[in-house]
Design an enzyme around this catalytic site. Structure first.
Site, PDB file in Angstrom:
ATOM      1  N   SER A   1      72.282  28.699 -36.564  1.00 45.96           N
ATOM      2  CA  SER A   1      71.616  29.406 -35.482  1.00 45.96           C
ATOM      3  C   SER A   1      72.687  29.815 -34.476  1.00 45.96           C
ATOM      4  O   SER A   1      73.683  30.439 -34.820  1.00 45.96           O
ATOM      5  CB  SER A   1      70.544  28.501 -34.851  1.00 45.96           C
ATOM      6  OG  SER A   1      69.913  29.128 -33.763  1.00 45.96           O
TER       7      SER A   1
ATOM      8  N   TYR B   1      68.585  39.172 -30.462  1.00 48.21           N
ATOM      9  CA  TYR B   1      69.472  38.250 -31.172  1.00 48.21           C
ATOM     10  C   TYR B   1      69.015  36.810 -30.965  1.00 48.21           C
ATOM     11  O   TYR B   1      68.909  36.031 -31.923  1.00 48.21           O
ATOM     12  CB  TYR B   1      70.914  38.424 -30.691  1.00 48.21           C
ATOM     13  CG  TYR B   1      71.855  37.389 -31.263  1.00 48.21           C
ATOM     14  CD1 TYR B   1      72.260  37.461 -32.593  1.00 48.21           C
ATOM     15  CD2 TYR B   1      72.323  36.333 -30.485  1.00 48.21           C
ATOM     16  CE1 TYR B   1      73.103  36.505 -33.130  1.00 48.21           C
ATOM     17  CE2 TYR B   1      73.169  35.378 -31.007  1.00 48.21           C
ATOM     18  CZ  TYR B   1      73.563  35.465 -32.336  1.00 48.21           C
ATOM     19  OH  TYR B   1      74.393  34.511 -32.875  1.00 48.21           O
TER      20      TYR B   1
ATOM     21  N   LYS C   1      67.593  33.839 -33.660  1.00 50.31           N
ATOM     22  CA  LYS C   1      68.180  32.508 -33.774  1.00 50.31           C
ATOM     23  C   LYS C   1      67.181  31.414 -33.397  1.00 50.31           C
ATOM     24  O   LYS C   1      67.250  30.302 -33.926  1.00 50.31           O
ATOM     25  CB  LYS C   1      69.452  32.424 -32.931  1.00 50.31           C
ATOM     26  CG  LYS C   1      70.580  33.318 -33.455  1.00 50.31           C
ATOM     27  CD  LYS C   1      70.905  32.999 -34.910  1.00 50.31           C
ATOM     28  CE  LYS C   1      72.116  33.759 -35.429  1.00 50.31           C
ATOM     29  NZ  LYS C   1      72.462  33.367 -36.818  1.00 50.31           N
TER      30      LYS C   1
END
Length: 279
Positions: free
Chosen positions: A136, A151, A155
């Site tokens: 992650s 983004y 994650k």
């Protein structure tokens, strides 16, 4: 002599992935390494051998991923550790980024990971052993980075699915760990490795400042060494009871503590309303 484990590592042509496969090979592990183009891998590591198998893989193509897993097992005779490391950074505020840009980031960072898990698990489940690392980011634990919302969302998704995965597969003797790397001195923040929004909205001054800070100031000055990060992952892979959550790198504890403090503070401040719903 004990036969070393077989690792399957995605996103292996640069950054943490490349550092990891180099460390693995130094320590006599066997490695299948995937990338979109094997040219750089062949240049960095060399041709296919008894210990190394470079694979050109499109992670968004389930059949392509399935073929890569099959080739790995055919080549080495087994599969023990999977590292879902492939991904890229997408900069841009939630208003700025188009549906196409957002989905593309999810396709690689999340659905690419799921494609690998789906195709690796039948083998790991059957042999009743194995370990899946899903890489992650500290941005997958703390999302307060303006201009990095999509983004961070990818994650966060990786972290969430890993928590569920760990519960789903523990009965088969297979482990799962989500890794939250902090800032590592790789080319992740270089202008060639992150994508910026096609349609910029200049009013988002805070996001632009964050973007420039990452690209111009943090890039090249990250405090963590990817080789030492690779060593940490290898160490985790060898313990009997690995963590489900693993913070990797200096500075990650600050994000951990700040988020705990923020959530705890909000919970305490608004507890009266929280419990106002009781019948």
């Amino acid at each position: 002599m004990e036969t070393k484990k077989v690792w399957f590592v995605t996103g292996a042509s640069k950054g943490l992935g490349l550092a990891l496969i180099k460390k693995l090979l130094e320590q006599n592990y066997r490695v299948a390494a995937t990338t979109r183009n094997t040219k750089s891998l062949l240049s960095e590591i060399g041709e296919s051998s008894d210990a190394f198998l470079p694979l050109e893989v499109n992670l968004t193509d389930p059949e392509n991923v399935k073929s890569a897993i099959v080739k790995t097992i055919e080549h080495f005779g087994q599969l023990d550790v999977v590292v879902n490391n492939a991904g890229y950074g997408q900069i841009g505020t939630l208003e700025e980024l188009s549906d196409k840009e957002a989905r593309a980031n999810f396709d690689i960072n999340v659905f690419g990971t799921l494609n690998v898990i789906r195709n690796a698990m039948p083998y790991l489940r059957q042999q009743k052993s194995g370990h899946i690392f899903n890489i992650s980011s500290i941005g997958g634990y703390s999302g307060n980075f303006p201009g990095w919302g999509i983004y961070c969302a990818t994650k966060f998704a990786v972290a969430g699915l890993t928590e569920s995965l760990a519960e789903e597969i523990k009965g088969f003797g297979v482990k799962a760990t989500v890794v939250y790397p902090g800032y590592f001195r790789t080319d992740f923040l270089s202008k060639d490795s992150v994508k910026t929004p096609e349609n910029v909205i200049e009013e988002y001054e805070t996001a632009r400042n964050s973007e420039q800070a990452h690209l111009d100031e943090i890039n090249g000055n990250q405090p963590n060494d990817p080789q030492k990060g690779a060593e940490a992952l290898i160490a985790i892979s060898e313990v009997e009871n690995p963590p489900v959550h693993f913070l990797l790198g200096s500075g990650t504890d600050e994000f951990l503590n700040n988020k705990i403090k923020t959530i705890t503070g909000d919970a305490e401040k608004w507890s009266k309303l929280t419990f106002s719903t009781v019948i």
